[in-house]
Design a protein around this motif. Structure first.
Motif, PDB file in Angstrom:
ATOM      1  N   THR A   1       0.763  -1.097  -0.029  1.00  0.00           N
ATOM      2  CA  THR A   1      -0.039  -0.178  -0.090  1.00  0.00           C
ATOM      3  C   THR A   1       0.794   1.264  -0.019  1.00  0.00           C
ATOM      4  O   THR A   1       1.989   1.426   0.763  1.00  0.00           O
ATOM      5  CB  THR A   1      -0.961  -0.023   1.113  1.00  0.00           C
ATOM      6  OG1 THR A   1      -1.764  -1.135   1.209  1.00  0.00           O
ATOM      7  CG2 THR A   1      -1.705   1.276   1.301  1.00  0.00           C
TER       8      THR A   1
ATOM      9  N   ILE B   1      -3.997   7.981  -0.103  1.00  0.00           N
ATOM     10  CA  ILE B   1      -5.326   8.705   0.313  1.00  0.00           C
ATOM     11  C   ILE B   1      -4.769  10.096   0.300  1.00  0.00           C
ATOM     12  O   ILE B   1      -3.927  10.630   0.951  1.00  0.00           O
ATOM     13  CB  ILE B   1      -6.009   8.318   1.678  1.00  0.00           C
ATOM     14  CG1 ILE B   1      -5.930   6.765   1.548  1.00  0.00           C
ATOM     15  CG2 ILE B   1      -7.073   9.169   1.979  1.00  0.00           C
ATOM     16  CD1 ILE B   1      -7.011   6.499   0.443  1.00  0.00           C
TER      17      ILE B   1
ATOM     18  N   LEU C   1     -12.569   8.804   1.367  1.00  0.00           N
ATOM     19  CA  LEU C   1     -11.243   8.657   1.285  1.00  0.00           C
ATOM     20  C   LEU C   1     -11.071   9.193  -0.027  1.00  0.00           C
ATOM     21  O   LEU C   1     -11.107   8.219  -0.794  1.00  0.00           O
ATOM     22  CB  LEU C   1     -10.671   7.543   1.798  1.00  0.00           C
ATOM     23  CG  LEU C   1     -11.290   7.048   3.302  1.00  0.00           C
ATOM     24  CD1 LEU C   1     -10.631   5.732   3.475  1.00  0.00           C
ATOM     25  CD2 LEU C   1     -11.064   7.885   4.535  1.00  0.00           C
TER      26      LEU C   1
ATOM     27  N   ALA D   1      -9.004   6.600  -2.469  1.00  0.00           N
ATOM     28  CA  ALA D   1      -9.238   4.926  -1.991  1.00  0.00           C
ATOM     29  C   ALA D   1      -9.863   4.425  -3.317  1.00  0.00           C
ATOM     30  O   ALA D   1     -10.560   4.956  -3.971  1.00  0.00           O
ATOM     31  CB  ALA D   1      -9.896   5.067  -1.063  1.00  0.00           C
ATOM     32  N   LYS D   2      -9.587   2.935  -3.289  1.00  0.00           N
ATOM     33  CA  LYS D   2      -9.793   1.954  -4.127  1.00  0.00           C
ATOM     34  C   LYS D   2     -11.169   1.260  -3.789  1.00  0.00           C
ATOM     35  O   LYS D   2     -11.007   1.050  -2.508  1.00  0.00           O
ATOM     36  CB  LYS D   2      -8.812   1.314  -4.793  1.00  0.00           C
ATOM     37  CG  LYS D   2      -7.685   2.140  -5.516  1.00  0.00           C
ATOM     38  CD  LYS D   2      -7.864   2.901  -6.761  1.00  0.00           C
ATOM     39  CE  LYS D   2      -6.964   3.693  -7.329  1.00  0.00           C
ATOM     40  NZ  LYS D   2      -7.175   4.529  -8.267  1.00  0.00           N
TER      41      LYS D   2
ATOM     42  N   GLY E   1     -10.696  -1.507  -0.905  1.00  0.00           N
ATOM     43  CA  GLY E   1      -9.555  -1.285   0.174  1.00  0.00           C
ATOM     44  C   GLY E   1     -10.213  -0.956   1.298  1.00  0.00           C
ATOM     45  O   GLY E   1     -11.514  -1.097   1.609  1.00  0.00           O
TER      46      GLY E   1
ATOM     47  N   ALA F   1     -10.070   0.415   5.632  1.00  0.00           N
ATOM     48  CA  ALA F   1      -9.239   1.509   6.553  1.00  0.00           C
ATOM     49  C   ALA F   1      -9.754   1.630   7.861  1.00  0.00           C
ATOM     50  O   ALA F   1     -10.611   0.849   8.240  1.00  0.00           O
ATOM     51  CB  ALA F   1      -9.598   2.831   5.777  1.00  0.00           C
TER      52      ALA F   1
ATOM     53  N   VAL G   1     -14.009   0.180   1.708  1.00  0.00           N
ATOM     54  CA  VAL G   1     -14.461   1.244   1.074  1.00  0.00           C
ATOM     55  C   VAL G   1     -15.008   0.980  -0.091  1.00  0.00           C
ATOM     56  O   VAL G   1     -14.660   0.061  -0.878  1.00  0.00           O
ATOM     57  CB  VAL G   1     -13.097   2.097   0.985  1.00  0.00           C
ATOM     58  CG1 VAL G   1     -13.541   3.227  -0.056  1.00  0.00           C
ATOM     59  CG2 VAL G   1     -12.374   2.421   2.272  1.00  0.00           C
TER      60      VAL G   1
ATOM     61  N   GLY H   1     -14.949   5.791  -2.852  1.00  0.00           N
ATOM     62  CA  GLY H   1     -14.239   5.960  -1.776  1.00  0.00           C
ATOM     63  C   GLY H   1     -14.588   6.123  -0.289  1.00  0.00           C
ATOM     64  O   GLY H   1     -14.238   6.723   0.511  1.00  0.00           O
TER      65      GLY H   1
ATOM     66  N   TYR I   1      -4.594   2.724   6.015  1.00  0.00           N
ATOM     67  CA  TYR I   1      -5.132   2.067   4.711  1.00  0.00           C
ATOM     68  C   TYR I   1      -4.503   0.883   4.354  1.00  0.00           C
ATOM     69  O   TYR I   1      -3.277   0.836   4.538  1.00  0.00           O
ATOM     70  CB  TYR I   1      -5.103   3.198   3.850  1.00  0.00           C
ATOM     71  CG  TYR I   1      -5.816   2.922   2.356  1.00  0.00           C
ATOM     72  CD1 TYR I   1      -7.266   2.913   2.421  1.00  0.00           C
ATOM     73  CD2 TYR I   1      -5.155   2.789   1.297  1.00  0.00           C
ATOM     74  CE1 TYR I   1      -7.737   2.584   1.233  1.00  0.00           C
ATOM     75  CE2 TYR I   1      -5.652   2.412  -0.026  1.00  0.00           C
ATOM     76  CZ  TYR I   1      -7.086   2.150   0.088  1.00  0.00           C
ATOM     77  OH  TYR I   1      -7.748   2.006  -1.046  1.00  0.00           O
TER      78      TYR I   1
ATOM     79  N   GLN J   1      -1.431   6.693   6.462  1.00  0.00           N
ATOM     80  CA  GLN J   1      -1.728   7.843   5.174  1.00  0.00           C
ATOM     81  C   GLN J   1      -0.789   9.183   5.581  1.00  0.00           C
ATOM     82  O   GLN J   1      -1.167  10.070   6.245  1.00  0.00           O
ATOM     83  CB  GLN J   1      -2.758   7.864   4.820  1.00  0.00           C
ATOM     84  CG  GLN J   1      -3.319   6.627   4.039  1.00  0.00           C
ATOM     85  CD  GLN J   1      -2.653   5.944   3.094  1.00  0.00           C
ATOM     86  OE1 GLN J   1      -2.536   6.422   2.134  1.00  0.00           O
ATOM     87  NE2 GLN J   1      -1.769   5.026   3.299  1.00  0.00           N
TER      88      GLN J   1
END
Length: 396
Positions: A120, A125, A143, A146-147, A150, A152, A170, A174, A191, A202
């Protein structure tokens, strides 16, 4: 002639089917299907991750690779159904190479594919919105960067992401729904990229990511309704029970003239009790911090008296003998009857205010438990004076 040929053909097909069934059974016996699943099925490269292997036995060996033919001894050992897996390169659709404990054959396990993804990015982010939430309230937080899939988590700014596990998923926009139950203050973001197993703080190139959690939980001044005992000896560790305590509560005692706002309760009383050693002598008040709160609140109506060592006359008057008739020499003393199980309950006793009471298995409650009846105890259920051990005796 035609019938004979047809009969021979059916016989041949039947033999082939039987052979295929036997081959499948042999494959299963030889371990092709020993491991039925792995969790997680995707991890981060160069990051040691605990993986669960359902179906694997103790001391079996496992390894993920593109091809199992070159694997002679898998690198990881399964203990308790789990093994620590560290992969030094990325890969998609890796196979599970499995070796049963004590065997030399390494078999590829069918229908199991494993992925290893890139670490990561610490700058994945770029920002969060909103940047302020209320403690304990489920809030949608976006976020940026963000994908989908993902994960967090927000943790206090002073803690490390390496010890945290991102658990909130997420979506494709995001957005994740976060509930922060810790005390109010500043929180950092940890994350985990989709398919990963790491946890990375992040820190974008510009600005910083800080979530401000507004404190909403407050400690009530009547949460603890009683403590027992209310009299202890100076500088002697004494177990004190708290009526009304719940998981996460912390407590401390301070002299009556002190202010609870000046101290930070540090003794966990979430299980209903803990040991305290206090000095000097005199009356003490109880200061409490409830789970999720950051305050320190005096509990009304609670006073604990700390006396000098030795037996005081007022104690002798308070702890009056009940003229018990049970010899407790051969019974085992326990701090609470509930500490005993069904097999040893009837051979134990507990002391309260200098009186020893025999424990009994109470089937009138559900679930049944080892119990004591201090109010309704007969003389035959109360220890005789001087039979509770100690010098001087622990009971009157």
């Amino acid at each position: 002639m035609a019938k004979q040929q047809l009969h021979s053909m059916f016989f041949g097909l039947a033999c082939l089917a039987i052979h295929q069934i036997q081959a499948r059974q042999m494959e299963k016996t030889e371990g092709f299907d020993s491991v039925v699943s792995v969790q997680p099925s995707s991890i981060t490269v160069n990051y040691a991750t605990e993986v669960t292997f359902q179906g694997a036995g103790e001391e079996d060996k496992v390894q993920f690779a593109a091809d199992c033919q070159s694997i002679t001894t898998p690198s990881a050992t399964v203990r308790g159904g789990k093994a620590a897996i560290m992969m030094t390169s990325e890969g998609i659709g890796l196979k599970l190479c499995y070796q049963e404990a004590g065997k030399v054959t390494v078999e590829e396990q069918r229908d199991i594919l494993f992925n290893v993804v890139a670490a990561t990015d610490a700058g994945a982010i770029e920002g969060i919105s909103p940047a302020t939430v209320n403690q304990g309230s489920a809030t949608q937080v976006t976020l940026t960067g963000a994908k989908k899939d993902g994960k967090a988590v927000f943790i206090p700014a002073g803690e490390s992401c390496s010890a945290a596990t991102p658990s909130t998923p997420v979506d494709g926009m995001g957005v994740g729904v976060f509930t922060v139950t810790g005390v109010g203050g500043k929180y950092k973001l940890c994350y985990q990229a989709p398919g990963g197993s790491d946890s990375i703080e992040q820190t974008p190139l510009t600005g910083s990511i800080v979530l401000e959690v507004i404190q909403t939980t407050k400690t009530k001044d009547d949460k603890i309704t009683a403590v027992s005992p209310t009299l202890i000896t100076e500088n002697v560790a004494s177990s004190i029970a708290f009526t009304g305590a719940s998981v996460g509560d912390k407590a401390t005692f301070v002299p009556k003239a002190s202010n609870c706002g000046d101290v930070v309760p540090d003794k966990d009383v979430g299980v209903g009790h803990n040991a305290f050693k206090l000095s000097p002598t005199g009356d003490f008040k109880l200061c409490l911090t409830a789970q999720g709160a950051s305050d320190s609140v005096e509990q009304t109506g609670i006073t604990l008296t700390v006396r000098p060592p030795g037996v005081a006359q007022n104690m002798l008057g308070r702890w009056t003998s009940k003229n018990g008739q049970l010899s407790c020499d051969n019974l085992k003393q326990v701090p609470y009857c509930s500490a005993s199980g069904i097999y040893d309950c009837e051979n134990t006793y507990a002391i309260q205010s200098g009186i020893g009471y025999k424990c009994f298995w109470n089937t009138a409650i559900w679930p049944p438990a080892c119990d004591v009846d201090m109010k309704g105890a007969t003389k035959e259920q109360i220890c005789k004076s001087n039979t509770c051990g100690g010098s001087p005796s622990q009971c009157w």
